[in-house]
Write an enzyme that holds these catalytic residues in place. Structure first.
Site, PDB file in Angstrom:
ATOM      1  N   HIS A   1      -7.227  -6.009  -0.152  1.00 18.70           N
ATOM      2  CA  HIS A   1      -6.069  -5.235   0.319  1.00 18.70           C
ATOM      3  C   HIS A   1      -5.482  -5.826   1.612  1.00 18.70           C
ATOM      4  O   HIS A   1      -4.678  -5.199   2.276  1.00 18.70           O
ATOM      5  CB  HIS A   1      -6.536  -3.791   0.569  1.00 18.70           C
ATOM      6  CG  HIS A   1      -5.471  -2.753   0.521  1.00 18.70           C
ATOM      7  ND1 HIS A   1      -4.958  -2.275  -0.656  1.00 18.70           N
ATOM      8  CD2 HIS A   1      -4.823  -2.080   1.501  1.00 18.70           C
ATOM      9  CE1 HIS A   1      -4.054  -1.348  -0.393  1.00 18.70           C
ATOM     10  NE2 HIS A   1      -3.945  -1.209   0.916  1.00 18.70           N
TER      11      HIS A   1
ATOM     12  N   ASP B   1      -9.868  -5.276  -4.456  1.00 19.69           N
ATOM     13  CA  ASP B   1      -9.387  -4.236  -3.545  1.00 19.69           C
ATOM     14  C   ASP B   1     -10.275  -3.004  -3.711  1.00 19.69           C
ATOM     15  O   ASP B   1     -10.374  -2.441  -4.800  1.00 19.69           O
ATOM     16  CB  ASP B   1      -7.927  -3.909  -3.893  1.00 19.69           C
ATOM     17  CG  ASP B   1      -7.244  -3.022  -2.887  1.00 19.69           C
ATOM     18  OD1 ASP B   1      -7.898  -2.121  -2.323  1.00 19.69           O
ATOM     19  OD2 ASP B   1      -6.037  -3.211  -2.684  1.00 19.69           O
TER      20      ASP B   1
ATOM     21  N   SER C   1       0.824  -1.194   0.000  1.00 18.14           N
ATOM     22  CA  SER C   1       0.000   0.000   0.000  1.00 18.14           C
ATOM     23  C   SER C   1       0.872   1.263   0.000  1.00 18.14           C
ATOM     24  O   SER C   1       1.677   1.451  -0.907  1.00 18.14           O
ATOM     25  CB  SER C   1      -0.974  -0.026   1.176  1.00 18.14           C
ATOM     26  OG  SER C   1      -1.979   0.942   1.019  1.00 18.14           O
TER      27      SER C   1
END
Length: 164
Positions: free
Chosen positions: A141, A108, A31
């Site tokens: 995610h 995601d 991320s």
């Protein structure tokens, strides 16, 4: 954080682990950490042999998270933001030989508005930079996503570092 990762940490490691060869280093993240890994790699191609990322923010100048963070940390002059955006940095790189590995979950919730991996993919094509962008169906995610594909990333780095 940049100075810590690029300068301070390698120094501390080499001072405390003489058997460690810090000239053979690679970098990875998830991320925002994936964004950091990409930008650190692209700014220090002589220092890192490989990079990989899980669901990285790849084009922060064009997403709400990045715009908010950059405004707060760097000010309103968008030209100051460019050196912190992997999609813009890759356009300046011509010496990348090891493919960049990115895994991205298709489910995601941040994919389309925040992460923008296809912008990075297009920039890599334009710069003739090798990229392996793997869109993973059924993944989001989360930690489960990372834990599923981490072995591939370790092998990617080991190969670049000549450990495998």
């Amino acid at each position: 954080m940049y100075d810590y990762v690029v300068k301070e940490l390698p120094k501390v490691l080499s001072e405390n682990f003489e058997q460690l060869d810090t000239s053979r280093a690679s970098i990875s993240g998830h991320s925002m950490g994936g964004h950091g890994a990409l930008t650190i790699y692209l700014k220090n191609l002589e220092k890192y042999k490989a990079v990989s990322a899980f669901a990285p923010i790849t084009n922060p100048t064009n997403c709400p998270w990045g715009q908010k963070a950059f405004s707060n940390y760097l000010g309103s002059d968008k030209s100051d933001w460019q050196e912190y955006d992997a999609t813009l940095l890759i356009e300046k790189c011509s010496k990348i030989s090891t493919p960049i590995l990115i895994d991205q979950g298709e489910d995601d919730k941040f994919l389309h508005d925040q992460l923008l991996p296809h912008n990075f993919e297009d920039a890599c094509k334009g710069a003739n930079a090798p990229l392996v962008l793997r869109m993973q169906p059924g993944y989001d995610h989360s930690y489960y996503f990372i834990s599923t594909f981490i072995d591939d990333h370790i092998h990617h780095h080991a190969k670049a570092l000549k450990c495998a």
